[in-house]
Design an enzyme around this catalytic site. Structure first.
Site, PDB file in Angstrom:
ATOM      1  N   THR A  12       0.914  -1.206  -0.055  1.00  0.00           N
ATOM      2  CA  THR A  12      -0.035  -0.135   0.143  1.00  0.00           C
ATOM      3  C   THR A  12       0.864   1.375  -0.257  1.00  0.00           C
ATOM      4  O   THR A  12       1.586   1.703   1.002  1.00  0.00           O
ATOM      5  CB  THR A  12      -0.986  -0.005   1.338  1.00  0.00           C
ATOM      6  OG1 THR A  12      -1.630  -1.190   0.944  1.00  0.00           O
ATOM      7  CG2 THR A  12      -1.781   1.295   1.050  1.00  0.00           C
ATOM      8  N   LYS A  63      -7.045   1.512  -3.650  1.00  0.00           N
ATOM      9  CA  LYS A  63      -6.653   1.090  -2.329  1.00  0.00           C
ATOM     10  C   LYS A  63      -6.539   2.312  -1.022  1.00  0.00           C
ATOM     11  O   LYS A  63      -7.117   1.967  -0.002  1.00  0.00           O
ATOM     12  CB  LYS A  63      -5.197   0.367  -2.258  1.00  0.00           C
ATOM     13  CG  LYS A  63      -4.444   0.013  -0.824  1.00  0.00           C
ATOM     14  CD  LYS A  63      -5.297  -1.040  -0.107  1.00  0.00           C
ATOM     15  CE  LYS A  63      -4.893  -1.176   1.275  1.00  0.00           C
ATOM     16  NZ  LYS A  63      -5.696  -2.082   2.204  1.00  0.00           N
ATOM     17  N   LYS A 117      -0.486   6.293   8.252  1.00  0.00           N
ATOM     18  CA  LYS A 117       0.249   6.333   7.205  1.00  0.00           C
ATOM     19  C   LYS A 117      -0.570   6.627   5.939  1.00  0.00           C
ATOM     20  O   LYS A 117      -0.571   7.400   5.163  1.00  0.00           O
ATOM     21  CB  LYS A 117       1.206   5.099   7.091  1.00  0.00           C
ATOM     22  CG  LYS A 117       2.081   5.335   5.997  1.00  0.00           C
ATOM     23  CD  LYS A 117       1.843   4.165   5.027  1.00  0.00           C
ATOM     24  CE  LYS A 117       1.693   2.608   5.228  1.00  0.00           C
ATOM     25  NZ  LYS A 117       1.161   1.844   4.027  1.00  0.00           N
TER      26      LYS A 117
END
Lengths: 294, 294
Positions: free
Chosen positions: B95, B171, B240
């Site tokens: 990711t 995503k 994040k």
């Protein structure tokens, strides 16, 4: 199920509910501000009343399904509660603020009547099919009396507790969750569109598979298609509910930053004369902020 | 499925993936910064490499599953892309930001190798069961070569387009939708708790029935139970991802107000040393704002 029932408010939700009660064998006394809709029910055996108070039998059951807090307070005056009186039960299905629910409950208590809050989830189509979800709260014996009637109107009756306001809290929270999901979907699809993503595949992955469930599947497709008409649930009604949610948050001393976001999105769409759109029209806000057409 | 595969990154997600590929008959060359996890795979027939570059065969296939953009960029240098070379394929499952995906794709293109982005939805358990959802994007022939391998790792492979960054956009959007749902649930449960609502009934009505689907059912229960340990997906990783989503929104000129809300919620929890909680821990923000214990 108790057969003799008063019914006040024959709008997009109330009318199909009244039809379902007639089908279930109820003897209905109905009242609506505009008489046309009531006439439609008369052909199905309902007694059409000239005034809201005439729907009420002392010690009987009356159901109300009105547009907002003001409509309920103007219609269901202390005089009506007094006529309902000891042994009477008001099943109040409108989406109103918990504060108004508390006020209404107090008016009924003063008259010796019971007040049960029973707001619902689902649109006119699901109402016609008796597939709505019903939240109920209030005093136990009153809820027990209301339940067989409510079970004719929906697929499910969920008990939120004894506080008459509790079911209205859950209803507002549910509409807030839907608005929050719509806003998040609008932000996500918008940022993806600007980066050339295959949006149909994205919708399939995120809304149909990862999330699933009726809300994401239905609202994801609407946000993606940008078809906000016809409106099952109008933007102005969604705005009203988020206004009530903000007031509730203030009263309950609970900062709710996402409520502010969706309230302002809806308010902006209302300012642009889009209040008659389906409330997924709030998605236009994220698009226009990003320089895309609504 | 191509049998000879390099695999870089044996963390909570990479390790079960490598196991699944071994089970499917792959001849794996694996590399991980810490050697212990690689040793575990060696007993199952994997060749453990001393350096990331040793997992790569010119013209072959290599998969990477690393923690973040920096880990991928430090590990997968232009030297590795050069070794992969013409006919080579890198299936990049981390990711990361769409911007880093674009940079990585360019490095590979310069070396004549193909780069396919394949980030996934699902945690370690679903990974072990090969039940994750995989988003894929990149050049058509490269995606075709990657697909039989990816089908051994997940239940579903959804094609987001030819831009190598597209799958990473989806995503990040998916994780944003989850964070937004968590925040909305936290606000809703908090305001309801302060008004004495039956929260278990509310969860049943809103998360299990009205919304349904895996995310609301699972996250609704976690927000309600306030059990944020053990963490399948840590709060710091969610932070994040929301940081990357903010950067993506900025780059794509798309204001996303709810991303700001959830980013700040996660950042605040990180500041309170709760970064190792499950990322539903962001729900503590709404509670503490309302004067309730986390």
């Amino acid at each position: 199920m108790e057969r003799s029932i008063g019914f006040i408010g024959l709008g997009r939700m109330g009318l199909p509910m009244a039809h379902n009660l007639l089908k279930a064998g109820a003897a209905l006394r109905v009242y609506n501000r505009s008489k046309q809709k009531a006439a439609e029910l008369a052909t199905n055996g309902a007694v059409v009343c000239e005034a809201a108070v005439d729907t009420i039998v002392p010690g009987g059951v009356v159901i109300s399904m009105l547009a907002d807090d003001a409509a309920l307070e103007q219609t269901f005056t202390p005089a009506l509660a007094a006529r309902l009186g000891p042994g009477g039960l008001h099943i109040s299905m409108s989406t109103i603020s918990p504060a108004t629910a508390g006020k209404m409950a107090a008016i009924h208590q003063a008259a010796g009547a019971a007040y049960v809050a029973s707001p619902v989830f689902g649109g006119p189509e699901q109402t016609a099919a008796a597939q709505i979800w019903i939240c109920v709260s209030g005093e136990e014996s009153a809820k027990q009396r209301a339940r067989p009637i409510l079970e004719k109107l929906g697929r499910d009756v969920e008990d939120m507790g004894t506080d008459p306001a509790a079911a209205n809290v859950v209803k507002l929270c549910g509409n807030f969750l839907i608005a929050a999901a719509t806003e998040a979907l609008a932000e996500a699809f918008t940022v993806a569109e600007k980066q050339g993503v295959n949006l149909t595949a994205m919708n399939r992955m995120l809304c149909e598979k990862l999330f699933g469930g009726a809300v994401y599947q239905r609202y994801g497709s609407r946000v993606l298609s940008r078809e906000h008409l016809p409106a099952g649930f109008q933007l102005l009604l969604g705005l009203k509910d988020m206004r009530l949610t903000r007031q509730m948050a203030d009263a309950a001393k609970t900062p709710m930053p996402v409520v502010d976001v969706v309230f302002n999105r809806l308010l902006s769409q209302a300012a642009k004369n889009r209040g008659d759109q389906h409330w997924t029209g709030l998605a236009s806000g994220a698009r226009e902020d990003a320089g895309l057409p609504a």
